[in-house]
Design a protein around this motif. Structure first.
Motif: not given
Ligand code: NI
Length: 143
Positions: A14, A33, A39, A41, A129
């Motif tokens: 995301h 982020c 990137h 998760h 997350e």
């Molecule tokens: Ni993230």
């Protein structure tokens, strides 16, 4: 009241970015982020069903059935996908843990409650997350 939990896992990419705001605002608010090239998760999702066990089966919900609902509604559409671009029900949503967990709850509610013992409810969805960061959505008073 009995609380039954099933835990599942998916991987996804995301980017946190609000397209209505300038790039410097996004970098300041979201930091790493906001990295433009995505990137990933390792998400963990926990789905908690509350109710009284069915008199015949002794189950609040059959956990195999619950897993197949989670698979169909969350894991298959999201696993190894880009949450910003690949998942139709997340279109237009900034994929923070908070926004994801509420959206997942809303999608799971009806099928989970239809498969659970009479009078049961989808009590809570918890989304990790990272090992240290998670959010919960629960529309009921907490125990
Ligand atoms: Ni993230």
């Amino acid at each position: 009241m009995i609380y039954v939990t099933r835990k599942s896992h998916f991987n996804a990419a995301h980017r946190l970015h609000n397209p209505e705001k300038p790039d410097d605002w996004n970098r300041k608010i979201y930091g790493k982020c906001n990295y433009p090239n995505w990137h990933g998760h390792n998400y963990e999702i926990e789905v908690v069903v509350a109710g009284e066990p069915d008199a015949k089966t002794g189950y609040v919900i059959d956990l195999g059935k619950l897993q197949s609902i989670i698979d169909e509604i969350i894991i298959e559409p999201c696993d190894h996908k880009n949450l910003n671009t690949d998942v139709d029900f997340l279109e237009g949503i900034i994929p923070t843990t908070e926004n994801l967990v509420r959206t997942f709850y809303d999608r799971l509610k009806e099928p989970v409650e239809q498969s659970a013992a009479s009078g049961s409810s989808l009590f809570l969805v918890r989304l990790y997350e990272t090992e240290r960061n998670f959010a919960e959505y629960c529309p009921y008073p907490r125990i």
